[in-house]
Enzyme design. Sequence first.
Site, PDB file in Angstrom:
ATOM      1  N   ALA A 139      -9.790  -3.988 -20.908  1.00 33.55           N
ATOM      2  CA  ALA A 139      -8.675  -4.893 -20.647  1.00 33.55           C
ATOM      3  C   ALA A 139      -8.065  -4.578 -19.290  1.00 33.55           C
ATOM      4  O   ALA A 139      -7.669  -3.433 -19.037  1.00 33.55           O
ATOM      5  CB  ALA A 139      -7.627  -4.751 -21.740  1.00 33.55           C
ATOM      6  N   SER A 198      -1.678  -9.174 -17.613  1.00 30.52           N
ATOM      7  CA  SER A 198      -2.667  -8.404 -18.373  1.00 30.52           C
ATOM      8  C   SER A 198      -3.464  -9.299 -19.305  1.00 30.52           C
ATOM      9  O   SER A 198      -3.020 -10.387 -19.682  1.00 30.52           O
ATOM     10  CB  SER A 198      -1.985  -7.297 -19.188  1.00 30.52           C
ATOM     11  N   HIS A 199      -4.636  -8.812 -19.671  1.00 29.75           N
ATOM     12  CA  HIS A 199      -5.513  -9.479 -20.626  1.00 29.75           C
ATOM     13  C   HIS A 199      -5.923  -8.441 -21.660  1.00 29.75           C
ATOM     14  O   HIS A 199      -6.748  -7.570 -21.385  1.00 29.75           O
ATOM     15  CB  HIS A 199      -6.741 -10.052 -19.919  1.00 29.75           C
ATOM     16  N   ASN A 200      -5.345  -8.527 -22.860  1.00 25.72           N
ATOM     17  CA  ASN A 200      -5.606  -7.518 -23.882  1.00 25.72           C
ATOM     18  C   ASN A 200      -6.861  -7.839 -24.686  1.00 25.72           C
ATOM     19  O   ASN A 200      -7.467  -8.893 -24.529  1.00 25.72           O
ATOM     20  CB  ASN A 200      -4.403  -7.396 -24.822  1.00 25.72           C
TER      21      ASN A 200
END
Length: 1003
Positions: A817, A836-838
């Site tokens: 991520a 962010s990209h979880n």
Amino acid sequence: MSSKDKDGHVGHLVLKASTIARAHTILAYAAFASALALGLLLHYKKIVKNGVAGYPEEWFPSVSATIGDWYPERNVFQILIALTSGPRLALVSLLYYLQRSQETSLPGIVFTSGIVRTLSCGGWVYITSSDDHDIHDVFMITYIVLNLPWMIGGIYATSHKCTSVRKKRSIIASGFFLSIVPLVYFFIQHKVYRVPGAYTHYSFFEWGLIFLDVLYDACAEEEFRLNDLHVAIGTSKALNGSVAPTQVKYIHIGSSPPRQSRSESPKLKSTTAPAQNWSLTLTNLLSSYRPYISFTSDIYLSYIFWSIFTSLIPTLFYFSVWELAIAGSELALFSTLSPIWLSIPPMLSWVRTRGGQTTMQLLSFAGVAAYTLQSPLHRLFLVAFATSAAMIPQVVNWIDDPSYQSIVTALGLMLSSLSKHINHSNNPIWPFIDERSGGHNKEGLVLGLLALCEFFTRPDERARTPLPDEDKDGPTDSEPATHWLVGALPLGSFIFILHSLLSDPSTLIAWSWTGYEDRRPRGPLPHLHGSLTHLCQSIGLLLVIYALRSSKTHLLASPLWFAFGCASTYAMYTFRNWPGYFGGLALAVFTMGSFPTILHNASSTRAIVKTTFTAMLVYCLLALASVWTVAYAFVPGGVYLRERTDLVLVAQMACLALAFNWPALGPRLTSANTISSTVVSCARNTVTLFFILGVLASLYRFPTAPIQPFRPGQRMLRAGIWTIHFGIDNEGRDSQRRVMNLIRDMELDVVGLLETDLHRIVYGNRDLTRVIIEEMGYYVDLGPGPNSHTWGAVLLSKFPIINSTHHLLPSPHGELAPAIEAVLDVYGTAVTVVVSHNGQEEDPLDRELQSKELARIMSEAYPRPVIFLGYVVTRPHALRPNPYQILIEDGNVHDVDQDDDDRWCEYILYRGLYRTSYARISRSSVTDTELQVAQFVLPRHGRGVTNETEAARYLRSRKEELPPEHWFPMAYYGNQRWGGVNGHFYHVFNTPLYYALPDDAEI
């Protein structure tokens, strides 16, 4: 020197050509020196002042301010520079007279660039920056760029007997072009980052360029003197009676035709000879230029091959992205294995004929025409077929004519890369690009058909026209045959390297990029520095041209050259920012310089089917392995290649090693068939042209004004988050422009974009930010690059980025991520923005650990205001260990609207700001996720939010109760049946939500 006739009249005037060159030098230096002296004496503080600062921060004037803004220096300069134009045009013409040759067209190119350069000089001299800034800059940039063919071409065109002149020109030109680097650097500091004093440093280098420019032209004086060149003005009668020495070279300028002596042949003195005796017919003229036309056609056909070849995997991967698993479309990749059909002897014989080559290339054009199909599946079928057809004649050409194909294939790749650089990182003839997304498919197809017609109608028996002086022999039989596997492995690896690293000039930049520090980028920017990749590709290709022409290809097959490539690969992979990019640039030189080694090694196997089929199989395996390193969570056996780009790099270099002349294996490639001087000239000129076009594209994209927010002075900020699914919309087409249109209409100052790391062959080695930042003006920070194995994140900001940090969030089980932590200068207040990209729903531990890390980042930024724009797999108000409660409580932030309980992936969180509106806009068919936007107002500078209670934060309001600048666009009201814009509309609430400011808010 002059002479008189019997009546006492002057018959002619003879001038030393060196005197003309000296007059040009004196007048040019006098023009600039007088303007500078008068400006410093009469208007010093006025000419050092600029839009950023004045005296004492700025204390030396620029050239433009000196020559264009004030009387009398402007007028004195323009008079003197007008007097310079005559000697300047004469200088250019005289140089062409000395340097012209039957063997090369280079002097003609130098002459043309010199004339246009002189005219563009008049443009920026007489249209000053105060008259029309844009036009002035266009002429100035044109003048600087034309110095490339003028100076570099002039060095090569200088006679070998004038070695001192050639050396001086080389030194001066090197100083000129090296000075451009700090010039551009300080201009960026002044124009973009508005650093006081930067323009003074810029001015020194600008004046340095003027000095070196005139000094380069001054070298013509010595060249004219060494060649004893004179100019005679007058009648031919007077000239014939001159007593000047016969060995002196003269150029006669006059109106009378030369008289013929009785001893001359009748053919020469006849005035009634037919026109064909003294001029070429149209047919002969076309025949004389046919080799050059053929060379151009070959390059364009190579460009079409690379365009089709690089479009296959992005076209098929559309289905894999939507399935997030193996979708079956991956089988289309194996259409590149079509050389297996050459195992049928009649097929191989037919493809080697003119008709066979033409037919197969015409069939491959279906890949360009596939843009007309609306169905992604139908396009995939047609592109797979076109790729299969394109590969067959291409591999035959590689094996049959490796020397010539080393040049043509490399130039075709460079043209493909250049077209992407000019067209916002999209190849304009890709089948998943159309007119709505910047495509020029029709034009590309028409040019392809013209090139193919030229190919088919060539007068030569072979499949291409031999250029003059070309060696018509193939590879020598005296060289030992190479085992087909030794030829196949390097060829397959080489094609993979070209595709994965050099099919777009900004891919190497993405590998090294890490963000900003002290308001400045730590490394190169794709849209500004991509032409450096083209420069290094050009250097590598020039080495190839030299090696082939001089029969020294063994130098490019030595183990030392391969060691240079390995060291470059290591530097690119290990280091970041400029050092890492320099490693990538060195790799570009090595790769382009290895073209003849790889192709000759493959051609020496004499097993065309086994070699080419296995080579393409190696390419396919390396391509899949490069995808597996990041897509490991969705493919069988992916765990073994998880984050192991290093293994892919080692494998590709190990395969490549087999092509080089290792002492233990004995000599194999000792020489290669040379290429003609015409091919050398054409290739060298084409390389120069491509590089100039790349530089012009970069300069055209160069920011000419400071980046401004949409509502400056309001202390207002609009932010949005959007997961854009790798820039491919639901129709399987590029979505950059559709994304830009919605961002523009929403007037977003800060944008977080996710699933954006497209610098992989599966996405076409694209950059999703190019259209937006180049047409709308944003600072850009791309999240961790391809070698960090994430799906990517992007931050776009209308506010300067003070510092930024890239994070790889904890991911013990699932996909990696990415997160970007950036500090922005928002109206003088430092604001932290986190994009962010979880991870996925299937990995709860990953999501918990990632949320804790994001909460730590936001908490440690306290008391600085924070905006979080992220993809978080959680329900609103979900308790620990779910991400929602961790982010809100541990991160010390607020939800943009806690009553919105219909969310799953995208969230906007904030702290230290007043939120005044929040909206959710439907995705239309752009992607699979909506756009969420929120508007914030900053507290008064130096103050904080006075009341952060829930009651103060949820003073709901109607838009009519707020000033109009708080409203979102009215055009987006509607639904799926009516209203909205391009399929986008406010949904969920069917309207933006508005909030009133607390009474005690200080803004």
